[in-house]
Scaffold this active site. Structure first.
Site: not given
Ligand SMILES: Cc1cc2nc3c(=O)[nH]c(=O)nc-3n(C[C@H](O)[C@H](O)[C@H](O)COP(=O)(O)O)c2cc1C
Length: 315
Positions: A51, A77-78, A136, A171, A197, A199, A271
Site C-alpha cells: 500500500k 480510500i484517500g 497525487c 506508476k 495504469i 485507476t 488488483g
Molecule cells: C481499494 C484500492 C486501493 C488502491 N490503493 C492504491 C494505492 O495505495 N497506491 C497505488 O498506487 N494504487 C492503488 N490502487 C490502484 C491499483 O493498484 C491498480 O493500479 C488499479 O486498481 C488497476 O488495477 P486493477 O483493475 O487490477 O485493480 C488501489 C486500487 C484499489 C481498488
C-alpha cells in the site's frame, strides 16, 4: 523414450528486479501479502506491491470509500496509511521473510515528499524495489496531479531516482490526454520501469438518496471495466519507451494478462481481481505457462509486444 518438454520460462525482469513469475499484486489490493498467506502460496507469486505510504500519517477519506459498479469498483480510500516513520518502525520488518519480491509504494504531495519517503523506505533490506505512485496532487502547485503534468512527473521521478539505486517503477495515470508523452519524460528522468495504469476517474450517484455514492464524490475506477483502456495505454506507452512495463487494469484471467503482454507489458499486476478470488494470480501464471507450452514458445519474453508493430522495448 519420450522426454518431457521443459516448462516455459515465465520469469520477467524489471530493471534490476527479477520476478520468477510475471505477476505482481497491485498496491492497495493485497495488503502486505500476509492477509492472503493462508489462501495463496506467496512463493508462487512474482511479488507484492505494498500500500502506498506517505510522509505523514493519513486517515483517508470519509466512508463510503468503496462502491461496486458494473464490472468494476470505485474507490476513494484517500491513501490511508500510518506515515513513513511508523511504517518503518512497525510494519516493514514483517516483509523480511516474503518468498516473493516486495515492492514498496511511495506517494507524496510535494517533490520533496517523494525524495524523502523513497530514501527512507528503499534503505530497508526488506524492500526490493520502489513503485512511485504519482497520482497525487501537488499541494505546492494548485493541486495539479503529478502524473498529469509532464514537468511534475519528471521532477518527482528525478527526485526519487536520486534517493535510491534500487529498481524504480513509476506508476502512470490514465487520466491524461497523452500518456506516451508522460512515459517519455519519466523514462528520461531515470525510471527503470513503468506501471500502466492506475485507476480511471469516475463517480456513481445514488438516485434514491439523490447524492454521490462516494463520500468523496469521485474516485478511481478499477476492475474489468477499465481493461480496454489499460490495454490501449500499454500499447501506446510500449511504442514510446524502451523500459519495461507492468500492465494492469482489470486482469482476471491469463488471457486478460496475455492481452497486456502482447501489447508490450513485460509483467502484469492484479488488483481488484483479488477481491473476488485471491487465487486469480496463480491461475494467471499457470494459464500463461499453458499458452506458451501449447505454442512451443520457450520464454514469455519472446512474445512481449508481439501484437504491437510499434513496440520499441527490449524483450
Ligand atoms: C481499494 C484500492 C486501493 C488502491 N490503493 C492504491 C494505492 O495505495 N497506491 C497505488 O498506487 N494504487 C492503488 N490502487 C490502484 C491499483 O493498484 C491498480 O493500479 C488499479 O486498481 C488497476 O488495477 P486493477 O483493475 O487490477 O485493480 C488501489 C486500487 C484499489 C481498488
Amino acid at each position: 523414450m519420450v522426454t518431457k518438454a521443459a516448462e516455459p520460462d515465465i520469469s520477467a525482469r524489471l530493471g534490476g528486479l527479477r520476478l520468477s513469475v510475471p505477476t505482481l499484486m497491485g498496491s492497495g489490493c493485497y495488503g502486505s501479502g500476509e492477509e492472503y498467506a493462508s489462501l495463496v502460496d506467496l512463493a508462487q507469486l512474482g511479488g507484492v506491491v505494498l500500500k502506498s505510504v506517505t510522509r505523514l500519517p493519513r486517515l483517508g477519506n470519509d466512508a463510503p470509500r468503496l462502491v461496486p459498479v458494473a464490472s468494476g469498483l470505485l474507490n476513494a480510500i484517500g491513501l490511508q496509511n500510518p506515515g513513513i516513520e511508523s511504517y518503518l518502525a512497525s510494519d516493514v520488518a514483517k516483509f523480511a521473510d516474503r518468498p516473493c519480491a516486495v515492492v514498496g509504494s511511495v506517494a507524496g504531495f510535494s517533490v520533496d515528499d517523494y525524495a524523502f519517503v523513497t530514501e527512507r523506505l528503499a534503505a530497508r533490506d526488506e524492500i526490493d524495489a520502489i513503485e512511485l505512485n504519482i497520482s497525487c496532487p501537488n499541494v505546492g502547485a494548485e493541486g495539479e496531479t503529478f502524473a498529469c503534468d509532464p514537468d511534475l512527473a519528471e521532477r518527482a521521478t528525478r527526485a526519487a531516482r536520486a534517493a535510491t539505486a534500487k529498481p524504480l517503477i513509476v506508476k502512470l495515470s490514465p487520466n491524461v490526454t497523452d500518456i506516451a508523452a508522460i512515459a517519455r519524460v519519466v523514462e528520461a528522468a531515470g525510471a527503470d520501469a513503468l506501471a500502466v495504469i492506475n485507476t480511471v476517474r469516475g463517480m456513481a450517484i445514488d438516485v434514491d438518496r439523490v447524492k454521490p455514492k462516494l463520500a468523496n464524490v469521485s474516485g478511481g475506477l478499477s476492475g474489468a471495466a477499465i481493461r480496454p483502456i489499460a490495454v490501449l495505454a500499454v500499447w501506446e506507452v510500449a511504442r514510446a519507451v524502451r523500459i519495461p512495463i507492468v500492465g494492469q487494469g482489470g486482469i482476471e484471467t491469463a488471457r486478460d494478462a496475455l492481452e497486456f503482454v502482447l501489447a508490450g507489458a513485460t509483467a502484469v499486476s492484479i488488483g481488484t481481481g483479488n477481491f473476488t478470488d485471491p487465487r486469480v494470480p496463480l491461475a494467471v501464471a499457470s494459464g500463461i505457462r499453458t499458452y506458451l507450452a501449447e505454442r512451443g514458445i520457450a520464454t514469455l519474453a519472446e512474445i512481449v509486444g508481439s501484437a504491437n508493430p510499434g513496440f520499441r522495448g527490449a524483450r
